[in-house]
Design a protein around this motif. Sequence first.
Motif, mmCIF file in Angstrom:
data_model
loop_
_atom_site.group_PDB
_atom_site.id
_atom_site.type_symbol
_atom_site.label_atom_id
_atom_site.label_comp_id
_atom_site.label_asym_id
_atom_site.label_seq_id
_atom_site.Cartn_x
_atom_site.Cartn_y
_atom_site.Cartn_z
ATOM 1 N N GLU A 59 2.304 -15.403 0.432
ATOM 2 C CA GLU A 59 2.248 -15.182 -1.016
ATOM 3 C C GLU A 59 1.631 -13.837 -1.401
ATOM 4 O O GLU A 59 0.526 -13.788 -1.958
ATOM 5 C CB GLU A 59 1.496 -16.314 -1.699
ATOM 6 C CG GLU A 59 0.150 -16.677 -1.078
ATOM 7 C CD GLU A 59 -0.536 -17.809 -1.830
ATOM 8 O OE1 GLU A 59 -0.739 -17.670 -3.053
ATOM 9 O OE2 GLU A 59 -0.863 -18.824 -1.197
ATOM 10 N N PRO A 60 2.335 -12.752 -1.134
ATOM 11 C CA PRO A 60 1.822 -11.457 -1.592
ATOM 12 C C PRO A 60 1.874 -11.359 -3.113
ATOM 13 O O PRO A 60 2.653 -12.067 -3.773
ATOM 14 C CB PRO A 60 2.789 -10.463 -0.947
ATOM 15 C CG PRO A 60 4.069 -11.235 -0.815
ATOM 16 C CD PRO A 60 3.658 -12.643 -0.509
ATOM 17 N N GLY A 61 1.053 -10.497 -3.660
ATOM 18 C CA GLY A 61 1.059 -10.289 -5.103
ATOM 19 C C GLY A 61 0.542 -8.914 -5.469
ATOM 20 O O GLY A 61 -0.165 -8.267 -4.699
ATOM 21 N N ILE A 62 0.912 -8.470 -6.641
ATOM 22 C CA ILE A 62 0.388 -7.237 -7.239
ATOM 23 C C ILE A 62 -0.083 -7.604 -8.629
ATOM 24 O O ILE A 62 0.680 -8.166 -9.427
ATOM 25 C CB ILE A 62 1.452 -6.133 -7.294
ATOM 26 C CG1 ILE A 62 1.816 -5.670 -5.873
ATOM 27 C CG2 ILE A 62 0.964 -4.942 -8.139
ATOM 28 C CD1 ILE A 62 2.949 -4.659 -5.832
ATOM 29 N N THR B 126 0.838 -1.213 0.000
ATOM 30 C CA THR B 126 0.000 0.000 0.000
ATOM 31 C C THR B 126 0.864 1.250 0.000
ATOM 32 O O THR B 126 0.566 2.224 -0.710
ATOM 33 C CB THR B 126 -0.932 -0.014 1.225
ATOM 34 O OG1 THR B 126 -1.777 -1.167 1.162
ATOM 35 C CG2 THR B 126 -1.787 1.246 1.264
ATOM 36 N N LYS B 127 1.935 1.238 0.784
ATOM 37 C CA LYS B 127 2.844 2.391 0.853
ATOM 38 C C LYS B 127 3.388 2.749 -0.518
ATOM 39 O O LYS B 127 3.587 3.934 -0.843
ATOM 40 C CB LYS B 127 3.998 2.066 1.807
ATOM 41 C CG LYS B 127 5.058 3.157 1.913
ATOM 42 C CD LYS B 127 6.232 2.688 2.762
ATOM 43 C CE LYS B 127 7.026 1.601 2.036
ATOM 44 N NZ LYS B 127 8.244 1.199 2.790
ATOM 45 N N HIS B 128 3.608 1.753 -1.358
ATOM 46 C CA HIS B 128 4.140 1.991 -2.699
ATOM 47 C C HIS B 128 3.042 2.300 -3.724
ATOM 48 O O HIS B 128 3.339 2.446 -4.911
ATOM 49 C CB HIS B 128 4.952 0.785 -3.170
ATOM 50 C CG HIS B 128 6.264 0.635 -2.464
ATOM 51 N ND1 HIS B 128 7.359 1.438 -2.748
ATOM 52 C CD2 HIS B 128 6.667 -0.211 -1.480
ATOM 53 C CE1 HIS B 128 8.380 1.070 -1.987
ATOM 54 N NE2 HIS B 128 7.988 0.084 -1.204
ATOM 55 N N GLY B 129 1.783 2.377 -3.264
ATOM 56 C CA GLY B 129 0.712 2.789 -4.159
ATOM 57 C C GLY B 129 -0.014 1.672 -4.872
ATOM 58 O O GLY B 129 -0.814 1.916 -5.780
ATOM 59 N N TYR B 130 0.207 0.419 -4.455
ATOM 60 C CA TYR B 130 -0.416 -0.709 -5.142
ATOM 61 C C TYR B 130 -1.375 -1.480 -4.240
ATOM 62 O O TYR B 130 -1.670 -2.660 -4.498
ATOM 63 C CB TYR B 130 0.659 -1.663 -5.666
ATOM 64 C CG TYR B 130 1.500 -1.104 -6.787
ATOM 65 C CD1 TYR B 130 1.065 -1.166 -8.113
ATOM 66 C CD2 TYR B 130 2.735 -0.518 -6.530
ATOM 67 C CE1 TYR B 130 1.834 -0.668 -9.148
ATOM 68 C CE2 TYR B 130 3.523 -0.007 -7.561
ATOM 69 C CZ TYR B 130 3.067 -0.083 -8.866
ATOM 70 O OH TYR B 130 3.837 0.421 -9.888
ATOM 71 N N GLY B 131 -1.875 -0.855 -3.189
ATOM 72 C CA GLY B 131 -2.714 -1.552 -2.225
ATOM 73 C C GLY B 131 -3.916 -2.236 -2.843
ATOM 74 O O GLY B 131 -4.244 -3.379 -2.494
ATOM 75 N N GLU B 132 -4.603 -1.565 -3.771
ATOM 76 C CA GLU B 132 -5.799 -2.145 -4.375
ATOM 77 C C GLU B 132 -5.468 -3.300 -5.306
ATOM 78 O O GLU B 132 -6.352 -4.094 -5.659
ATOM 79 C CB GLU B 132 -6.583 -1.076 -5.126
ATOM 80 C CG GLU B 132 -7.205 -0.015 -4.207
ATOM 81 C CD GLU B 132 -8.073 0.965 -4.955
ATOM 82 O OE1 GLU B 132 -8.195 0.816 -6.194
ATOM 83 O OE2 GLU B 132 -8.638 1.871 -4.314
ATOM 84 N N ALA B 133 -4.205 -3.405 -5.708
ATOM 85 C CA ALA B 133 -3.792 -4.473 -6.623
ATOM 86 C C ALA B 133 -3.374 -5.738 -5.889
ATOM 87 O O ALA B 133 -3.022 -6.734 -6.518
ATOM 88 C CB ALA B 133 -2.645 -3.990 -7.516
ATOM 89 N N PHE B 134 -3.399 -5.701 -4.547
ATOM 90 C CA PHE B 134 -3.164 -6.894 -3.733
ATOM 91 C C PHE B 134 -4.515 -7.282 -3.162
ATOM 92 O O PHE B 134 -4.934 -6.802 -2.115
ATOM 93 C CB PHE B 134 -2.149 -6.590 -2.629
ATOM 94 C CG PHE B 134 -1.858 -7.742 -1.689
ATOM 95 C CD1 PHE B 134 -2.069 -9.057 -2.072
ATOM 96 C CD2 PHE B 134 -1.361 -7.496 -0.422
ATOM 97 C CE1 PHE B 134 -1.799 -10.111 -1.209
ATOM 98 C CE2 PHE B 134 -1.080 -8.537 0.459
ATOM 99 C CZ PHE B 134 -1.310 -9.846 0.061
ATOM 100 N N ASN B 135 -5.215 -8.174 -3.862
ATOM 101 C CA ASN B 135 -6.647 -8.369 -3.604
ATOM 102 C C ASN B 135 -6.986 -9.734 -3.009
ATOM 103 O O ASN B 135 -8.082 -10.252 -3.206
ATOM 104 C CB ASN B 135 -7.439 -8.157 -4.900
ATOM 105 C CG ASN B 135 -6.914 -9.001 -6.059
ATOM 106 O OD1 ASN B 135 -6.133 -9.931 -5.849
ATOM 107 N ND2 ASN B 135 -7.330 -8.674 -7.270
#
Length: 363
Positions: A326-329, A283-292
């Motif tokens: 297993e995090p993902g973007i 989220t800090k890097h601006g991709y929070g919504e892309a880790f769903n």
Amino acid sequence: MDHDRFQKLVELLNQKELDAVFLAPSSDLKYVTGLDFRPDSRLKGALVTKEGKSFFLCPSLHRGDVKSIERDIPILEWNDNAWFQNTFKEGLSRVGLPHSPRIAFTRGIEAGDMIDAVQGTNVECVNGFSLLAPMRSIKNKKELELMRKASSMNDKMMEAVKAYIRPGIYESDIVRFVMNFHESHGGAPRIPGVSTGPNSGKAHYARDNNRVVQERDVVMIDSGGWYDGYSHDMTRTFFVGTPTDEQRKVYEIVLEAQLAAEEKVQIGAIPRDIDSVARDIITKHGYGEAFNHRLGHGIGMDGHEAPYISQGNDIPLVEGNCFSIEPGIYLEGTFGVRIEDLMMLTESGKEIITLFSKELTIL
């Protein structure tokens, strides 16, 4: 028949104030009895009461398949002419259940069969989907060793498929390669998730396209399955040719999030907090919504089981737990990155059992 597991199940029924559980064909049934049935049109399964009484409801067709337990559990056989309802009710009477018993039903039974089984009785049906989770989520030393061995085979597969990937082959070619590797080494693979290019922008790509691998592609491979009845699971994301600046950036963010979450893992750690560590970085890097999706899931006889490493789980981790991180973007229509490891908690502490490199790999 595993007598220790049977007794622990009896203790669990008393803790949960349940009169009995019906173990339908599933990993739960196999865990307690060793019987490896699959659900089909003929209902079968073991009923166990809180007093330790039991019976096995068995179609005549499968009578020869239950010899391993007949010294421990009475076998009540039914045939295709009479069907199972009366035999099931006879079993309830034999084990001496109260007039209005609370019976949990596990996975592996269809709703229609459950309704037919209890029709005309005062049975209260209880959801037993997760009943055995407190037992199964704590692996013993033998189970942990089986999981290490399964993961080591997945490491070898990933090394082999890395050398196989090249422009011009299809996603389906990679699927067949992964499955053939595991099958030829004695494994039972599930169909792997293989997504390339823009298809990798979906967390769980459904293979509705058969895309050709191209130059400068992202290739995501999620390989899981079983060796000796215990699961492996790993995801790696490769780059065919030099990645773009954004692809490299996203990969590094996912790796940072995963390493930070793995560092947080220890006996007593709260799954919600581990999930937050990875999620906060992304989220800090601006991709929070892309880790769903959740950060991880437990694994053992099933590919997904307790404990779940998610925002909704505040039950502390204990020795014997085994789970994925297993995090993902996923940038839909463009590309995605996921990195998945399996971890376990042992008497020595935490252990990562997927050893294949997760450094950015250019093929």
